[in-house]
Motif scaffolding. Sequence first.
Motif, PDB file in Angstrom:
ATOM      1  N   SER A 234      -1.033 -18.520  36.622  1.00 10.66           N
ATOM      2  CA  SER A 234      -0.972 -17.710  37.839  1.00 10.66           C
ATOM      3  C   SER A 234      -2.202 -16.828  38.000  1.00 10.66           C
ATOM      4  CB  SER A 234       0.295 -16.858  37.830  1.00 10.66           C
ATOM      5  OG  SER A 234       0.322 -16.016  36.678  1.00 10.66           O
ATOM      6  N   ASN A 235      -2.825 -16.448  36.882  1.00  8.70           N
ATOM      7  CA  ASN A 235      -4.009 -15.587  36.995  1.00  8.70           C
ATOM      8  C   ASN A 235      -5.177 -16.327  37.646  1.00  8.70           C
ATOM      9  OD1 ASN A 235      -4.279 -17.235  34.652  1.00  8.70           O
ATOM     10  ND2 ASN A 235      -5.862 -15.864  33.872  1.00  8.70           N
ATOM     11  N   LYS A 236      -5.185 -17.665  37.575  1.00  8.87           N
ATOM     12  CA  LYS A 236      -6.249 -18.422  38.231  1.00  8.87           C
ATOM     13  C   LYS A 236      -6.034 -18.456  39.746  1.00  8.87           C
ATOM     14  CE  LYS A 236      -7.738 -21.212  34.315  1.00  8.87           C
ATOM     15  NZ  LYS A 236      -8.084 -22.553  33.816  1.00  8.87           N
ATOM     16  N   ILE A 237      -4.794 -18.520  40.162  1.00  8.25           N
ATOM     17  CA  ILE A 237      -4.515 -18.430  41.598  1.00  8.25           C
ATOM     18  C   ILE A 237      -4.927 -17.054  42.111  1.00  8.25           C
ATOM     19  CG2 ILE A 237      -2.710 -18.515  43.356  1.00  8.25           C
ATOM     20  CD1 ILE A 237      -3.315 -21.207  42.111  1.00  8.25           C
ATOM     21  N   PHE A 238      -4.666 -16.025  41.317  1.00  9.57           N
ATOM     22  CA  PHE A 238      -5.054 -14.670  41.701  1.00  9.57           C
ATOM     23  C   PHE A 238      -6.574 -14.542  41.764  1.00  9.57           C
ATOM     24  CE2 PHE A 238      -5.687 -10.111  41.197  1.00  9.57           C
ATOM     25  CZ  PHE A 238      -4.684  -9.595  42.003  1.00  9.57           C
ATOM     26  N   GLY A 239      -7.269 -15.190  40.825  1.00 13.79           N
ATOM     27  CA  GLY A 239      -8.732 -15.162  40.844  1.00 13.79           C
ATOM     28  C   GLY A 239      -9.309 -15.860  42.064  1.00 13.79           C
ATOM     29  N   LEU A 240      -8.672 -16.956  42.514  1.00 12.47           N
ATOM     30  CA  LEU A 240      -9.118 -17.633  43.735  1.00 12.47           C
ATOM     31  C   LEU A 240      -8.932 -16.732  44.952  1.00 12.47           C
ATOM     32  CD1 LEU A 240      -7.667 -21.217  43.123  1.00 12.47           C
ATOM     33  CD2 LEU A 240     -10.072 -20.547  43.057  1.00 12.47           C
ATOM     34  N   ALA A 241      -7.809 -16.015  44.994  1.00 16.70           N
ATOM     35  CA  ALA A 241      -7.581 -15.084  46.105  1.00 16.70           C
ATOM     36  C   ALA A 241      -8.644 -13.993  46.120  1.00 16.70           C
ATOM     37  CB  ALA A 241      -6.187 -14.475  45.986  1.00 16.70           C
ATOM     38  N   ASN A 242      -9.004 -13.476  44.963  1.00 11.86           N
ATOM     39  CA  ASN A 242     -10.050 -12.444  44.895  1.00 11.86           C
ATOM     40  C   ASN A 242     -11.390 -12.978  45.386  1.00 11.86           C
ATOM     41  OD1 ASN A 242      -8.500 -10.325  43.980  1.00 11.86           O
ATOM     42  ND2 ASN A 242      -8.828 -10.782  41.825  1.00 11.86           N
ATOM     43  N   PHE A 243     -11.641 -14.260  45.132  1.00  9.07           N
ATOM     44  CA  PHE A 243     -12.902 -14.855  45.600  1.00  9.07           C
ATOM     45  C   PHE A 243     -12.976 -14.840  47.121  1.00  9.07           C
ATOM     46  CE2 PHE A 243     -14.919 -18.772  47.235  1.00  9.07           C
ATOM     47  CZ  PHE A 243     -16.226 -18.498  46.878  1.00  9.07           C
ATOM     48  N   PHE A 244     -11.916 -15.284  47.788  1.00  4.33           N
ATOM     49  CA  PHE A 244     -11.931 -15.340  49.259  1.00  4.33           C
ATOM     50  C   PHE A 244     -11.923 -13.949  49.875  1.00  4.33           C
ATOM     51  CE2 PHE A 244     -10.089 -19.575  48.273  1.00  4.33           C
ATOM     52  CZ  PHE A 244     -11.051 -20.346  48.897  1.00  4.33           C
ATOM     53  N   LEU A 245     -11.242 -13.005  49.235  1.00  7.94           N
ATOM     54  CA  LEU A 245     -11.207 -11.645  49.771  1.00  7.94           C
ATOM     55  C   LEU A 245     -12.490 -10.877  49.494  1.00  7.94           C
ATOM     56  CD1 LEU A 245      -7.560 -10.642  48.784  1.00  7.94           C
ATOM     57  CD2 LEU A 245      -8.395 -11.124  51.083  1.00  7.94           C
ATOM     58  N   GLY A 246     -13.217 -11.273  48.478  1.00  8.74           N
ATOM     59  CA  GLY A 246     -14.397 -10.518  48.070  1.00  8.74           C
ATOM     60  C   GLY A 246     -15.676 -10.900  48.765  1.00  8.74           C
ATOM     61  N   ILE A 247     -15.676 -11.972  49.570  1.00 10.75           N
ATOM     62  CA  ILE A 247     -16.925 -12.416  50.202  1.00 10.75           C
ATOM     63  C   ILE A 247     -17.171 -11.719  51.534  1.00 10.75           C
ATOM     64  CG2 ILE A 247     -16.864 -14.673  49.097  1.00 10.75           C
ATOM     65  CD1 ILE A 247     -15.737 -15.853  51.633  1.00 10.75           C
ATOM     66  N   GLY A 248     -16.271 -10.847  51.962  1.00 14.56           N
ATOM     67  CA  GLY A 248     -16.466 -10.163  53.240  1.00 14.56           C
ATOM     68  C   GLY A 248     -16.218 -11.092  54.408  1.00 14.56           C
ATOM     69  N   VAL A 249     -16.819 -10.793  55.549  1.00 13.62           N
ATOM     70  CA  VAL A 249     -16.670 -11.623  56.752  1.00 13.62           C
ATOM     71  C   VAL A 249     -17.903 -12.511  56.866  1.00 13.62           C
ATOM     72  CG1 VAL A 249     -16.398 -11.646  59.254  1.00 13.62           C
ATOM     73  CG2 VAL A 249     -15.323  -9.835  57.902  1.00 13.62           C
ATOM     74  N   PRO A 250     -17.750 -13.827  56.688  1.00 16.23           N
ATOM     75  CA  PRO A 250     -18.916 -14.719  56.776  1.00 16.23           C
ATOM     76  C   PRO A 250     -19.532 -14.692  58.163  1.00 16.23           C
ATOM     77  CG  PRO A 250     -17.018 -15.836  55.785  1.00 16.23           C
ATOM     78  CD  PRO A 250     -16.522 -14.552  56.371  1.00 16.23           C
ATOM     79  N   GLY A 251     -20.830 -14.957  58.217  1.00 13.53           N
ATOM     80  CA  GLY A 251     -21.523 -14.983  59.499  1.00 13.53           C
ATOM     81  C   GLY A 251     -21.510 -16.336  60.172  1.00 13.53           C
ATOM     82  N   ASP A 252     -20.925 -17.335  59.526  1.00 18.15           N
ATOM     83  CA  ASP A 252     -20.910 -18.693  60.057  1.00 18.15           C
ATOM     84  C   ASP A 252     -19.467 -19.071  60.398  1.00 18.15           C
ATOM     85  OD1 ASP A 252     -20.655 -21.872  58.994  1.00 18.15           O
ATOM     86  OD2 ASP A 252     -22.268 -21.435  60.391  1.00 18.15           O
ATOM     87  N   ALA A 253     -19.262 -19.748  61.539  1.00 21.78           N
ATOM     88  CA  ALA A 253     -17.913 -20.108  61.976  1.00 21.78           C
ATOM     89  C   ALA A 253     -17.234 -21.046  60.985  1.00 21.78           C
ATOM     90  CB  ALA A 253     -17.977 -20.747  63.367  1.00 21.78           C
ATOM     91  N   LYS A 254     -17.992 -21.957  60.399  1.00 20.36           N
ATOM     92  CA  LYS A 254     -17.431 -22.890  59.423  1.00 20.36           C
ATOM     93  C   LYS A 254     -16.965 -22.141  58.179  1.00 20.36           C
ATOM     94  CE  LYS A 254     -16.874 -27.172  57.752  1.00 20.36           C
ATOM     95  NZ  LYS A 254     -16.042 -28.203  58.401  1.00 20.36           N
ATOM     96  N   ASP A 255     -17.772 -21.229  57.686  1.00 21.30           N
ATOM     97  CA  ASP A 255     -17.384 -20.457  56.504  1.00 21.30           C
ATOM     98  C   ASP A 255     -16.195 -19.562  56.808  1.00 21.30           C
ATOM     99  OD1 ASP A 255     -19.412 -21.621  55.079  1.00 21.30           O
ATOM    100  OD2 ASP A 255     -20.829 -19.979  55.363  1.00 21.30           O
ATOM    101  N   LEU A 256     -16.159 -18.997  58.014  1.00 26.82           N
ATOM    102  CA  LEU A 256     -15.028 -18.152  58.387  1.00 26.82           C
ATOM    103  C   LEU A 256     -13.741 -18.965  58.413  1.00 26.82           C
ATOM    104  CD1 LEU A 256     -13.952 -15.427  59.381  1.00 26.82           C
ATOM    105  CD2 LEU A 256     -14.486 -16.146  61.706  1.00 26.82           C
ATOM    106  N   PHE A 257     -13.802 -20.169  58.933  1.00 23.25           N
ATOM    107  CA  PHE A 257     -12.619 -21.037  58.929  1.00 23.25           C
ATOM    108  C   PHE A 257     -12.170 -21.324  57.505  1.00 23.25           C
ATOM    109  CE2 PHE A 257     -11.443 -25.496  58.149  1.00 23.25           C
ATOM    110  CZ  PHE A 257     -10.156 -25.493  58.664  1.00 23.25           C
TER     111      PHE A 257
END
Length: 654
Positions: A234-257
Motif C-alpha cells: 500500500s505504501n507504493k500506491i501512496f508514493g504514486l499519489a504523492n508523485f501526481f500531487l507533487g508535480i503542481g499544475v502542468p503547463g501542457d494539456a496532455k500532462d494535465l490530463f
Amino acid sequence: MLILFDVIDLTSLEETYEALRTFDVLGIEKKPDVTATACRLVSETVGSSSSTLKDLFYALKANSIVKCKINDKAYQGIITRLNAAVDGASSLPDFYYSVGGLLLVKGSKGDVHLADADGIFRSVKAFRQSDGRWRFSSNSPESSAFAAGIALETLAGVVSLASPELDQSLISTLNSDISKLFDSIEKYDDGALYFDDKLVDGHDHQGPLATTSSVVRGLTAFAAVTDERLNIPSNKIFGLANFFLGIGVPGDAKDLFNQIDSLACLESNRVSIPLILSLPSTVLSVTKEDSLQVNVNTVLGSNAPPLTVKLVGVFTSGSKAASLVESQELVFDDGTGMYNLNNLPKSIDVGSYTFVFEIVLHEPEHEKIYVTGGQKKVPIFASGLIKIENAEIAVLDSDLGSIETQKKLDLAGQNAVSLSANHLQKLRVSFKLTTPHGLAFKPHQALLKLRHESKVEHIFVVGNSGKQFEIVLNFLGLVEKFFYLSGRYDIELAVGDAVMENSLLRAIGHIELDLPEPPEKATRPPPQPVDPYSRYGPKAEITHIFRAPEKRPPKELSLAFLGLTFLPLLGFLIGLLRLGVNLKNFPSNTVPATFATLFHVSIGAVLSLYVLFWLKLDIFQTLKLLGFLGVILVLVGHRVLSYLAATSAKLKSA
C-alpha cells in the motif's frame, strides 16, 4: 484550466477526449459549442468506414462523456468492425484500441462479448517480458512500463468482455508480473514513486508522467475486474499519489490530463485509496497564538472515513534531540472538517520545526481499503515578534576604550543620530534580541552598513553572544578598507529572519569620519556600477559653433542685379510684339489643336519649373522633372511643326 479548449486541437479526437475527461473529473461545466463540436466529430468518425481504429476508439471514449446520439445500425457496424480488428490484431496497440472500443460499446448497449476471450488473453500476454514490462509488438526489441500499463488495461477489458468467464489461472499469473513491474519503480527524496522507461530508441520515450499514468490506469482497471487482491504494498500506491500531487499544475494539456485522470483512478481503486494529510498553512504565529489545522482527504478532496489524527512529535529542524511534545490527538471540527490543535505547546517558540503526524483509522475494515502512508513529517515555521532592547550606538576612545559619545536607538521607530570620529577612535553598535518566550534569538542576518557620500558601501556582520548583539569598528584598522575616504557615512542596520515578523532595515543616522590622507600607492575606491537604465535618460545638450556669415553686398546692389535678370525676359516680350505675333496659324482641327495646346502648356510648365528651381527645388529634382517635360515637349512640338509644314506646302501648291 478554463482555457484548456483554447490551446488544444478540437479536430483531434484524442485531444478532445482528454479535455472532456479533464473537465469531467474536475466538475467543470462543458461549453455548449464544445459539446456540439465533439458530437460532430464523433458522428463523422463512427459513420465513416475509413476512420482509423485509434480514432474510432477515442470517438467512443468522447461519446461516453458527452452522450451523443448514435443509432443502433451504427453501433452494429462498429461492433462488426471492432470484432474483425480483434481477430486480425498483431500488436499491443491493435488489441488496446479494438478491445477498449468493444468495452465502451458494451457500456452503452450492454450485449457485447468476446467469443474467444481465452485466446485473446493469451495473445496479449505474448508481449509480456520477464521483468514485468511489455513490448508493443513481437517485432519490437524494447520493453517498457508504458506498454505494461496499456497491456493491463487491455487485459482488464478482455476479462470484462469474456463470456463465459475467463480461466482464473490466466488472471492469477498476472499478479507476479505486476509485482515484478513494481520492483523497477523509482523514488524521489520526498518519497514520491514513479515509473520511467530507459529506452535506447529515444522516440518511444514517454517521460515519467505519461509512463506512470499509463501504469496507474492499467493497474486500477485490472484490479477492478479481478477477485484476487493484488500483491502491491500500500505504501507504493501512496508514493504514486504523492508523485501526481507533487508535480503542481502542468503547463501542457496532455500532462494535465495524465495527472487528473491518474488521480481519478487512484480516488476509487480497489487496491488502496490514498488518504492525504495536508495543512492549510505551515507558518504559525506564536505571538498571535495561531492554532494548528490539519486536513485529511482523498487525492481529489473527497471526505475521509472516520479517523484520528495524532501529533506524534515535534522536533527542532536540523536537531537530533528528543521530541519537544508528547503524543496528542487533534480535535475534529464538524463545521470546518479539519483537525485542530488550538494551543501550540509552550515548548514551541519562534523557529523552524518538523511536526510528525499519524493517521489512525477507526474501523479495522477500512485499513484494507485506505492507505495513510504511515507517519507524515511536515516542516512548520513558528513566527513571532522579536523583542529588540538596549539598542545603543557609541564612539569609543581607541586607547582606553572609554565612551566619548553614546546615544540610545529606537529600532522600532525613526532615528537621526549624528556622530563624528577620527581614525584613532572606534564605533560600537549593540542591541539585544529575545523571543516571545524570553529566549535568545539568533536571526539569519544582522548586518551593519556604512555608505560613503561617494556611494562606496561597506557591510559588516554583527556578532552575538547569547541574547546580546554587538559590533565594534576600529577605524584605525579599517582606513585601507575605507580607501582613506573622509566625510559623511550613512549608517544602516538590517536584522532579518524568515520567522521574525518584525524584521527591520533601519537608517540609524550618520557619522563624520576624519581619516588620514592616502599614501601614494594606496588602493583607490572601485568604480561604482553604472545604472543600465541611465543610457535612456536625457543626454547633455550639444552646442554647435557655426562660422560667422560673410559680409553681404548692399541691398540696393542686389535689387539692381535682380532687375538686370529680368531684362532678357522684357526684351523677349518686346521682340514678340515687334514681330507681330498672333494666333492666325493656330490649328482649327481637333487633333492638331490638341497637340498645339499641349505644346504651349509644356512650354509654360518648363518656365514654371525654372521658377520652382529658383524658389525651393534642388538641381536633382529639377533635372528629373525637366527630363519628363522635355520628352513631352519634343513629341507634341514635332507633331505641331509637322502640321504647320504640311499646311504651308498645301498653300504653295495651290
